[in-house]
Design a protein around this motif. Structure first.
Motif, short mmCIF file in Angstrom:
data_model
loop_
_atom_site.label_atom_id
_atom_site.label_comp_id
_atom_site.label_asym_id
_atom_site.label_seq_id
_atom_site.Cartn_x
_atom_site.Cartn_y
_atom_site.Cartn_z
N GLN A 25 13.05 3.19 -6.07
CA GLN A 25 13.56 2.47 -4.90
C GLN A 25 13.03 1.03 -4.93
O GLN A 25 11.92 0.78 -5.35
N TYR A 27 11.98 -2.24 -2.67
CA TYR A 27 11.50 -2.57 -1.33
C TYR A 27 11.23 -4.06 -1.22
O TYR A 27 10.69 -4.66 -2.15
N GLU A 79 10.12 -2.82 -7.25
CA GLU A 79 10.80 -1.58 -7.61
C GLU A 79 9.72 -0.58 -8.00
O GLU A 79 8.92 -0.83 -8.92
N ALA A 120 13.42 -0.85 2.71
CA ALA A 120 14.03 -0.27 1.52
C ALA A 120 15.43 -0.84 1.39
O ALA A 120 16.20 -0.84 2.35
N ARG A 122 19.26 -0.88 0.26
CA ARG A 122 20.30 0.12 0.05
C ARG A 122 20.98 -0.13 -1.29
O ARG A 122 20.90 -1.23 -1.84
N GLN A 123 21.66 0.86 -1.76
CA GLN A 123 22.33 0.75 -3.06
C GLN A 123 23.34 -0.39 -3.07
O GLN A 123 23.52 -1.06 -4.08
#
Length: 163
Positions: A25, A27, A79, A120, A122-123
């Motif tokens: 993920q 951030y 990441e 976080a 998002r995709q």
């Protein structure tokens, strides 16, 4: 009179409750100095902190995609790797940079606030757009007229990057 460690971080832990640290993920993390002291207005102190951001001991298995160090706070685009959770990476980044900055300042004690803010991504978020936003902080704060005039930032997309 110093508070017991558990009491000191109780509010921080309450803020983190329910938050999940996911491997892979990305951030956006913001950390401020204690009492918003502008420790990094000093060029040499900022240089030491910036060097510390890239040390393997600080990053663990995370990747630092972009960052900007302001006089009283820092923004990191991180990441996460497969093993070390966000809270631990941020703690290591703060400790490593804090030790180096304190050495330059000839002081001891915590430099950073115990808590931090994270978002976080998002995709569907555009990582380069977020990196541009982070790196443009000195421009918005009036610390430089163009990003090349501010020395304390970096980005993995630097060769193909423009603001």
């Amino acid at each position: 009179m110093d508070m017991h460690v558990e009491d000191r971080f109780r509010g921080h832990r309450a803020l983190r409750r329910g938050r999940v640290s996911l491997p892979g993920q990305v951030y956006h993390v913001t950390v401020v100095t204690r009492d918003r002291r502008p420790w990094f207005a000093d060029f040499h102190v900022a240089c030491e902190a910036a060097r510390a951001f890239h040390r393997p001991v600080a990053l663990a298995d995370a990747t630092l995609l972009a960052w900007v160090l302001m006089p009283d706070h820092v923004h990191w685009l991180l990441e996460l790797g497969p093993r070390v959770p966000l809270e631990m990476v941020v703690s290591r980044m703060k400790a490593t940079s804090g030790v180096q900055a304190n050495r330059m300042l000839a002081r001891a004690g915590p430099l950073w606030c115990p808590a931090f803010h994270d978002r976080a991504l998002r995709q569907e978020d555009d990582l380069r757009a977020v990196a541009r936003y982070i790196i443009a902080n000195p421009l918005r704060a009036g610390l430089a007229e163009h990003i090349g005039g501010y020395p304390f930032w970096d980005c993995v997309w630097l060769p193909s990057f423009s603001l």
